[in-house]
Motif scaffolding. Structure first.
Motif, PDB file in Angstrom:
ATOM      1  N   SER A 227      -4.106  -3.537   1.451  1.00 24.73           N
ATOM      2  CA  SER A 227      -2.813  -4.202   1.316  1.00 24.73           C
ATOM      3  C   SER A 227      -2.938  -5.694   1.592  1.00 24.73           C
ATOM      4  CB  SER A 227      -1.838  -3.589   2.321  1.00 24.73           C
ATOM      5  OG  SER A 227      -0.594  -4.239   2.266  1.00 24.73           O
TER       6      SER A 227
ATOM      7  N   SER B 110       0.850  -1.190   0.000  1.00 29.62           N
ATOM      8  CA  SER B 110       0.000   0.000   0.000  1.00 29.62           C
ATOM      9  C   SER B 110       0.883   1.237   0.000  1.00 29.62           C
ATOM     10  CB  SER B 110      -0.951  -0.003   1.189  1.00 29.62           C
ATOM     11  OG  SER B 110      -0.233   0.100   2.382  1.00 29.62           O
TER      12      SER B 110
ATOM     13  N   TYR C  11      -5.812  -2.295   7.724  1.00 31.39           N
ATOM     14  CA  TYR C  11      -6.057  -3.198   8.858  1.00 31.39           C
ATOM     15  C   TYR C  11      -7.521  -3.654   8.913  1.00 31.39           C
ATOM     16  CZ  TYR C  11      -1.444  -1.714  10.357  1.00 31.39           C
ATOM     17  OH  TYR C  11      -0.093  -1.474  10.408  1.00 31.39           O
TER      18      TYR C  11
HETATM   19  C1  LIG Z   1      -1.556   2.541   8.360  1.00 26.75           C
HETATM   20  C2  LIG Z   1      -0.560   1.940   7.424  1.00 26.75           C
HETATM   21  N1  LIG Z   1      -0.672   2.189   6.105  1.00 26.75           N
HETATM   22  C3  LIG Z   1       0.212   1.674   5.227  1.00 26.75           C
HETATM   23  C4  LIG Z   1       1.254   0.857   5.634  1.00 26.75           C
HETATM   24  C5  LIG Z   1       2.194   0.324   4.587  1.00 26.75           C
HETATM   25  O1  LIG Z   1       2.159  -1.068   4.478  1.00 26.75           O
HETATM   26  P1  LIG Z   1       2.471  -1.886   3.145  1.00 26.75           P
HETATM   27  O2  LIG Z   1       3.267  -1.003   2.231  1.00 26.75           O
HETATM   28  O3  LIG Z   1       3.250  -3.077   3.607  1.00 26.75           O
HETATM   29  O4  LIG Z   1       1.166  -2.256   2.541  1.00 26.75           O
HETATM   30  C6  LIG Z   1       1.417   0.564   6.993  1.00 26.75           C
HETATM   31  C7  LIG Z   1       2.533  -0.270   7.475  1.00 26.75           C
HETATM   32  O5  LIG Z   1       2.814  -0.393   8.645  1.00 26.75           O
HETATM   33  C8  LIG Z   1       0.476   1.114   7.912  1.00 26.75           C
HETATM   34  O6  LIG Z   1       0.562   0.871   9.230  1.00 26.75           O
END
Ligand SMILES: Cc1ncc(COP(=O)(O)O)c(C=O)c1O
Length: 391
Positions: free
Chosen positions: A235, A105, A211
């Motif tokens: 994600s 993400s 989440y």
């Molecule tokens: C709120 C939030 N958004 C985005 C991310 C980015 O995660 P990823 O790039 O692994 O999808 C994180 C990672 O800790 C997060 O806590």
């Protein structure tokens, strides 16, 4: 011979800060290397391995030579599978063309900031909040505007904040539900009001739902159920247990997809191909059953850790209802949470994340605990903290 010159780093890098917890982590590693046992309550990723059906699908993709680029917007079948997920889970009819698969993400956030925000435009971000958000804004020359949020609004930006803080320069607001670091939610009604407040001002609302699958109280929903003019980020990292595969997605209003595609072609070419084939197995019933069991495990951990920390003097004025974080008010124990985090590591062998990592609003009164370790380790961590505090 070229002289040894100082590196000429671009000025924008002055606004990109490292994670303070990395310093603590380096120290934790050094202590571990010296034989000390450390309980890790700072890790922002599941301790579970990627579910086997996903790994098997990834292995098959590699064995069958499916490791060329995909279209920049993602494998068409994965975009369809993601649209199908919104249908099955939330009863939404989403055109797969609105789904863009991204490298984590993080890739989605970068694309959206680039496509939406002009230099000097403002973006409202919650404080405390996910620290990278403000850096993504800075990277494109925008100005992150931290919105101090407290337990009174579940540590979330509300329509009221939008009314108070929106200026002629504001372009967008970013929210996350459940949130990192607080695990708190934005309810349907509050989200509807938020979307309306941003819409009235002709702005863009970005809703980070990464989440979403890790919810313990209440009913999961997607902001896409409430409006289709907002941007949703999700994600495969957290709920699906695929952090290192680097795969996420965004859902954008139709009119934005061409620009997002054009930029993704240029900066990413495509998200990792084996990971995309692997992720096709993420929505299979067998995988979903594994993930649901893990969600329940996280819930049990929260239900253990929250009261255990409360009994030691930490406070949680807004209930964490999702993700795997507890954002503890430690003002009854210290007025310097960074020092407390440091002392907990050095003296108790427990690693936690200081509030400083999540913004400038009362960080010295907060610590983030991640329950990404198994129950015995969490119990050991609590025992060590209790001893350290003399309880
Ligand atoms: C709120 C939030 N958004 C985005 C991310 C980015 O995660 P990823 O790039 O692994 O999808 C994180 C990672 O800790 C997060 O806590």
């Amino acid at each position: 011979m070229a002289e040894n010159r100082a590196p000429r780093i671009a000025g924008r890098m002055d606004r990109i800060q490292p994670f303070y917890v990395m310093k603590l982590l380096a120290r934790a590693r050094a202590l571990e290397a010296a034989g000390r046992s450390i309980i890790h309550m700072q890790v922002g990723e599941p301790d579970f391995p990627t579910p086997e059906p996903i790994v098997a699908a990834g292995r098959r993709a590699l064995a069958e030579g499916r490791h060329h680029y995909t279209p920049a917007t993602g494998l068409p079948e994965l975009r369809r599978a993601i649209a199908g997920f919104y249908h099955d889970r939330f009863g939404l009819d989403l055109a797969p063309e609105r789904v863009v698969v991204t490298p984590g993400s993080s890739g989605a956030l970068q694309l959206l900031m680039s496509v939406l925000v002009d230099p000097d435009q403002e973006v409202l971000v919650s404080d405390p909040g996910y620290p990278c958000n403000r850096h993504f804004v800075s990277l494109v020359g925008g100005r992150p505007v931290p919105v101090p949020v407290d337990a009174g609004s579940d540590y979330q930006i509300t329509a009221r904040h939008i009314e108070q803080l929106w200026t002629e320069h504001t372009r967008a607001a970013m929210v996350a539900t459940p949130s990192n670091p607080t695990g708190t939610l934005i309810g349907r009604e509050a989200m509807t009001e938020l979307a309306a407040a941003v819409r009235t001002r002709d702005g863009a609302l970005l809703v980070d739902e990464i989440y979403q699958g890790l919810l313990y109280d209440g009913e999961a929903y997607s902001a896409l159920e409430l409006a289709d003019d907002l941007f949703v980020i999700n994600s495969f990292s957290k709920f699906f247990g695929m952090t290192g595969w680097r795969l996420g997605w965004l859902v954008a209003p139709e009119g934005y997809v061409e620009a997002i595609d054009r930029l993704a072609q240029n900066i990413f070419l495509s998200a990792p191909t084996p990971a995309q084939y692997a992720a096709l197995a993420a929505f299979e019933p067998e995988t979903q059953a594994i993930l649901e069991r893990r969600r329940q495990t996280f819930e049990l951990r929260r239900d253990y850790l929250l009261p255990a920390l409360e009994s030691l003097g930490f406070r949680f004025p807004a209930k964490p209802r999702g993700a795997f974080y507890l954002y503890a008010d430690c003002s009854a124990l210290t007025d310097d949470s960074f020092r407390l985090a440091y002392d907990l590591l050095e003296q108790a062998g427990v690693a936690v994340t200081p509030g400083l990592d999540f913004g400038a609003h009362r960080p010295q009164q907060h610590l983030r605990f991640a329950y990404t370790s198994d129950r015995p380790k969490l119990q050991q961590g609590v025992t060590r903290i209790a001893e350290f505090l003399g309880r």
